[in-house]
Design a protein around this motif. Structure first.
Motif, PDB file in Angstrom:
ATOM      1  N   ARG A 109       0.828  -1.217   0.000  1.00 31.40           N
ATOM      2  CA  ARG A 109       0.000   0.000   0.000  1.00 31.40           C
ATOM      3  C   ARG A 109       0.862   1.266   0.000  1.00 31.40           C
ATOM      4  O   ARG A 109       0.479   2.287  -0.573  1.00 31.40           O
ATOM      5  CB  ARG A 109      -0.934  -0.012   1.206  1.00 31.40           C
ATOM      6  CG  ARG A 109      -2.012  -1.091   1.120  1.00 31.40           C
ATOM      7  CD  ARG A 109      -3.093  -0.852   2.163  1.00 31.40           C
ATOM      8  NE  ARG A 109      -4.098  -1.899   2.182  1.00 31.40           N
ATOM      9  CZ  ARG A 109      -5.146  -1.968   1.367  1.00 31.40           C
ATOM     10  NH1 ARG A 109      -5.296  -1.042   0.433  1.00 31.40           N
ATOM     11  NH2 ARG A 109      -6.019  -2.941   1.471  1.00 31.40           N
ATOM     12  N   GLU A 113       0.663   4.248  -2.737  1.00 23.71           N
ATOM     13  CA  GLU A 113       0.511   5.650  -2.356  1.00 23.71           C
ATOM     14  C   GLU A 113       1.523   6.506  -3.120  1.00 23.71           C
ATOM     15  O   GLU A 113       1.210   7.592  -3.618  1.00 23.71           O
ATOM     16  CB  GLU A 113       0.729   5.786  -0.851  1.00 23.71           C
ATOM     17  CG  GLU A 113       0.251   7.079  -0.260  1.00 23.71           C
ATOM     18  CD  GLU A 113       0.372   7.050   1.258  1.00 23.71           C
ATOM     19  OE1 GLU A 113       1.510   6.911   1.751  1.00 23.71           O
ATOM     20  OE2 GLU A 113      -0.663   7.143   1.945  1.00 23.71           O
ATOM     21  N   GLN A 179       1.338   2.362   6.895  1.00 20.88           N
ATOM     22  CA  GLN A 179       0.252   1.534   6.355  1.00 20.88           C
ATOM     23  C   GLN A 179       0.176   0.164   7.043  1.00 20.88           C
ATOM     24  O   GLN A 179      -0.476  -0.747   6.527  1.00 20.88           O
ATOM     25  CB  GLN A 179       0.464   1.325   4.847  1.00 20.88           C
ATOM     26  CG  GLN A 179       0.446   2.603   4.033  1.00 20.88           C
ATOM     27  CD  GLN A 179      -0.963   3.159   3.883  1.00 20.88           C
ATOM     28  OE1 GLN A 179      -1.939   2.516   4.251  1.00 20.88           O
ATOM     29  NE2 GLN A 179      -1.076   4.366   3.351  1.00 20.88           N
ATOM     30  N   THR A 182      -3.164  -1.831   7.505  1.00 17.27           N
ATOM     31  CA  THR A 182      -3.869  -2.321   6.317  1.00 17.27           C
ATOM     32  C   THR A 182      -2.944  -3.106   5.385  1.00 17.27           C
ATOM     33  O   THR A 182      -3.299  -3.375   4.243  1.00 17.27           O
ATOM     34  CB  THR A 182      -4.494  -1.143   5.537  1.00 17.27           C
ATOM     35  OG1 THR A 182      -3.463  -0.224   5.167  1.00 17.27           O
ATOM     36  CG2 THR A 182      -5.538  -0.431   6.380  1.00 17.27           C
ATOM     37  N   CYS A 183      -1.767  -3.479   5.876  1.00 15.80           N
ATOM     38  CA  CYS A 183      -0.768  -4.167   5.055  1.00 15.80           C
ATOM     39  C   CYS A 183      -1.207  -5.598   4.743  1.00 15.80           C
ATOM     40  O   CYS A 183      -1.563  -6.359   5.640  1.00 15.80           O
ATOM     41  CB  CYS A 183       0.575  -4.184   5.781  1.00 15.80           C
ATOM     42  SG  CYS A 183       1.851  -5.131   4.926  1.00 15.80           S
TER      43      CYS A 183
END
Length: 641
Positions: A109, A113, A179, A182-183
Motif C-alpha cells: 500500500r 501511495e 500503512q 492495512t498491510c
C-alpha cells in the motif's frame, strides 16, 4: 494412524475412492513417531504413496504447530484446497491452516501511495508505454483485492512493474510503516500466527534460516514459532539452501535501490548527492561488466584478482558511503541504508577468494556468492534448534542427503511406490546410440525422439539436460513431427503444462525445472524421453567447489557427489511418467553409458523394476497394444491408459 489409513478408517469415509495403502500407513506412522520423539526424519516415499496426507494427519493429531514447506505452488494449492479439507472431515473438526508467502508476493500500500503522488513517483519505468498499459490492467484488481496476493492475477506481471508494486523484504519499513494496519503482508502473517498448520515455500523458510544465522538468534524471524517443519519435495535442497544462505548483487537490484533513494528524497532531511548515486551505479556496472561472461556462470578466483579487485573495492566503498549518507535519516533512510550496506557486504564476500568456505561467481548482470557446504549452517539454525525436521521426497536418497545436509542422527524410512511398474511401464535403452560427447550425437538423439513420438502418437515429454540440446532437437523436429510441438520458454511453465494436458497428442520439449514437479496423469503423457544422463555441469562454480572440498578431504568427488546427484535426477525424470494406477507408458533414456559404463548399473538399480527393451520395434509393439482409436475431430488418440 490405523484409525485413519486402515481399510475402514476415517479417511475411507472422508475421501471418495480411498484405497488403503500399506505404504501410506507406514509413512504416516514414521511421521507420527518423529513428532512424538522429536527425532528428525528422512522419508523417501515413492510416487503414489499419498505422502501429503501421510504427514498432514499425524501433524494435526500431534497438537504441535507445524510448518509445511514445499518447492512448488501446485503442491501448496493441493494442500490447502484438497488435503486440508479431507483432513478436516476425517478429524471431525475445523483445521486452522494458513498460507504464508514472502513479502514480495504481496501488494504494498505504501508503494501504491507513492504511485499516486503528483509527477508519477514510480519514475521513468511507468513513462514507458508497456509498463503504463500493464499498470492499467492491474488497476481493477488493485481496487478490489482483499488479500493483495499476486497469485490472484490472471496474468503474470513483468518483473519490473511488480517490483514497483510489491512489498519486498528489503523495502519494508516493518512496524514503522504508516500503512501497517492495512498491510496485506502483515495480515497474512497475523493469520499464520494463529494457525496450527502453516503452508509456505522453501524460499521463505530458508530465507528465515538465513536471517537467524545473520542475527545470531534461534527463533524464527519471518515465520511464526513452530514445533516442527515438514520439508516436502526436499530432493533439491542442498543447491537451493546454498543460494538462500548466500548473496547476490545485480545491476538491476542496485538500480532499483537508486530509484528508491531518489523517490524518498522529499522525506529525507538531506537529499543524497546525485554524484554519489551516479558513482554507485557506475562502479557496480563496472564490476559486473568486468567479471560477467557472455553466458553461463564464471567462477571467480585469483585469476580475476588483478582486473576485479580495484573495481570491486570501489563498488563496495561507494555502497558503504551511500549507506552512511542514508543512515539516521528517518525510518525510510535506515531501511535504504541497510540495503546499501548489505550489497556492500555481498560484493566483499564475492571478492574474498581466500575464504575456502565460500564460492563466488559472475553471471550476466550479477555477481553472487554461496557457502560451499550447507550442513554446518543448517545444523546450527535448524537441526539443533529444538524443531523437529521431517524431509520428504519421492527421490530423496536418504544416505546421500544425510551426508550432504548434516543430518547424521536422523531416522530414515523408505517406502516403495504402490504402482505396478512391471505392468505399467517400459524402459527403452537403444542398442546403438553413440557416446553423448561424440559429434553428431544430438542429430541421432533427435531422430530417436522423432521415431519414438511417432510410435506413441505424440503424448510425450522430452527432457534434455541443456538448452542447447533442447534448441537443436526442436529445430530438427519442427515441421516433421506431425503433432503440436511445445517448447520450454515460449510460454510460462504452468500455461505450457495446461496446454500439454489439454492437447492430448502434443509433445513438450523441456529442460531444468520440468524434470521435477510435473504431474500429468492420464493419456496426455505416455512417453518420457531423456536425452542423456543428468550429470551436473562439472565446471559449475558450486559443483566444482564441492568436488574440490571432497578431494581435499581424501574422498572421491565423482562417487560421493556427482554420481549420486545424477542418479537422483534421473529418478526424478523417470517419475514424470506414472502418476496413477491407470497410467501406462514408456521411458526412453538415449544415453548408452547406462550399458557401457560400470556405474550404469547404479542408475538402473535405482529405477523402478520394469521390462527393459533395446529395439524400437519393441516400443512400437508396446504402444500398439494400447489399441489407438480415431478421436472425434480426426487424428489418432489412444484411449485413457
Amino acid at each position: 494412524m490405523k484409525r485413519y489409513f486402515g481399510a475402514d478408517g476415517l479417511l475411507s469415509r472422508a475421501l471418495r475412492g480411498f484405497e488403503p495403502r500399506q505404504e501410506q500407513l507406514a509413512l504416516a506412522q514414521s511421521v507420527e513417531k518423529a513428532l512424538a520423539t522429536g527425532r528428525h526424519l528422512l522419508a523417501e516415499a515413492g510416487t503414489g504413496t499419498g505422502k501429503s496426507l501421510a504427514y498432514l494427519i499425524p501433524a494435526l493429531e500431534s497438537g504441535q504447530r507445524v510448518i509445511i514447506a514445499t518447492a512448488t505452488k501446485a503442491l501448496q494449492d493441493q494442500l490447502l484446497t484438497h488435503d486440508v479439507p479431507v483432513a478436516e472431515t476425517a478429524l471431525g473438526r475445523t483445521v486452522g491452516a494458513a498460507v504464508l508467502k514472502g513479502r514480495e508476493n504481496y501488494l504494498c500500500r505504501r508503494s501504491l501511495e507513492a504511485l499516486e503522488l503528483p509527477g508519477g513517483a514510480a519514475g521513468a519505468l511507468f513513462e514507458l508505454d508497456d509498463a503504463a498499459t500493464e499498470l492499467d490492467r492491474l488497476r481493477g484488481w488493485i481496487a478490489s483485492t482483499k488479500a493483495g496476493d499476486r497469485a490472484e492475477l490472471s496474468f503474470e506481471p513483468s518483473a519490473g512493474v511488480w517490483s514497483e508494486l510489491a512489498v519486498g523484504a528489503d523495502r519494508c519499513l516493518g512496524l514503522r510503516c504508516p500503512q501497517l494496519c492495512t498491510c496485506f503482508s502483515e495480515a497474512a502473517r497475523t493469520r499464520a500466527a494463529s494457525a496450527e498448520i502453516v503452508i509456505t515455500n522453501h524460499a521463505l523458510y530458508f530465507a528465515d534460516v538465513a536471517l537467524r544465522l545473520q542475527y545470531g538468534g534461534g527463533e524464527p524471524i519471518a515465520l511464526p514459532e513452530h514445533d516442527a517443519v515438514v520439508v516436502d519435495e526436499a530432493h533439491g535442497l542442498e543447491d537451493a539452501v546454498a543460494t538462500w544462505l548466500g548473496g547476490r548483487v545485480s545491476l538491476q537490484a542496485v538500480r532499483l535501490l537508486i530509484r528508491d533513494v531518489e523517490r524518498a528524497a522529499d522525506g529525507l532531511a538531506q537529499p543524497t548527492p546525485v554524484q554519489l548515486l551516479e558513482r554507485v551505479e557506475r562502479s557496480v556496472d563496472g564490476l559486473v561488466s568486468t567479471l560477467a561472461p557472455a553466458h553461463g556462470r564464471k567462477r571467480l578466483g585469483q585469476a580475476e584478482a588483478a582486473s576485479a579487485f580495484a573495481v570491486g573495492s570501489g563498488a563496495a566503498q561507494a555502497l558503504v558511503e551511500l549507506g552512511a549518507a542514508l543512515a539516521g535519516k528517518g525510518d525510510e533512510g535506515d531501511v535504504l541504508a541497510r540495503r546499501s550496506y548489505r550489497f556492500a557486504d555481498d560484493v566483499e564476500r564475492c571478492l574474498d577468494w581466500d575464504d575456502e568456505a565460500v564460492v563466488s561467481w559472475a553471471e550476466r548482470g550479477a555477481v553472487q556468492w554461496a557457502p560451499v557446504e550447507v550442513a554446518g549452517p543448517l545444523r546450527e539454525a535448524v537441526w539443533d534448534s529444538g524443531c523437529t525436521a521431517i524431509l520428504v521426497s519421492a527421490t530423496l536418497g536418504p544416505e546421500f542427503s544425510r551426508a550432504r545436509l548434516g543430518l547424521s542422527g536422523a531416522s530414515v524410512v523408505c517406502v516403495e511406490s504402490p504402482f505396478d511398474f512391471a505392468e505399467q511401464a517400459l524402459l527403452y535403452l537403444p542398442a546403438s546410440m553413440p557416446d553423448p560427447r561424440e559429434p553428431g550425437y544430438v542429430e541421432r538423439a533427435a531422430a530417436e525422439v522423432l521415431a519414438l513420438c511417432q510410435a506413441s502418437a505424440g503424448r510425450a515429454l522430452v527432457l534434455t539436460t541443456s538448452y542447447r540440446a533442447l534448441t537443436e532437437i526442436a529445430a530438427r523436429l519442427e515441421g516433421t513431427l506431425g503433432f503440436p510441438l511445445l517448447r520450454q520458454g515460449e510460454a510460462p511453465r504452468e500455461r505450457l503444462l495446461h496446454r500439454f494436458r489439454r492437447e492430448v497428442d502434443s509433445v513438450l520439449l523441456a529442460t531444468q525445472t520440468f524434470w521435477q514437479g510435473v504431474d500429468v496423469p492420464g493419456e496426455s503423457l505416455s512417453l518420457v524421453v531423456i536425452d542423456r544422463l543428468p550429470f551436473q555441469v562439472p565446471d559449475d562454480p558450486l559443483v566444482a567447489a564441492r568436488c574440490e572440498r571432497i578431494a581435499a578431504d581424501g574422498g572421491d568427488p565423482f562417487r560421493e557427489c556427482q554420481l549420486p546427484a545424477a542418479v537422483l535426477a534421473l529418478r526424478q525424470g523417470f517419475g514424470r511418467l506414472i502418476r496413477s494406477r491407470a497410467d501406462r507408458g514408456a521411458v526412453a533414456v538415449l544415453d548408452p553409458r547406462l550399458r557401457t559404463r560400470a556405474y550404469g548399473r547404479l542408475f538402473l538399480d535405482a529405477l523402478p523394476a520394469c521390462p527393459v527393451v533395446d529395439t524400437l520395434d519393441s516400443v512400437e509393439a508396446f504402444f500398439a497394444a494400447q489399441r489407438p482409436v480415431h478421436a472425434e475431430g480426426g487424428g489418432l488418440r489412444a484411449p485413457a491408459c
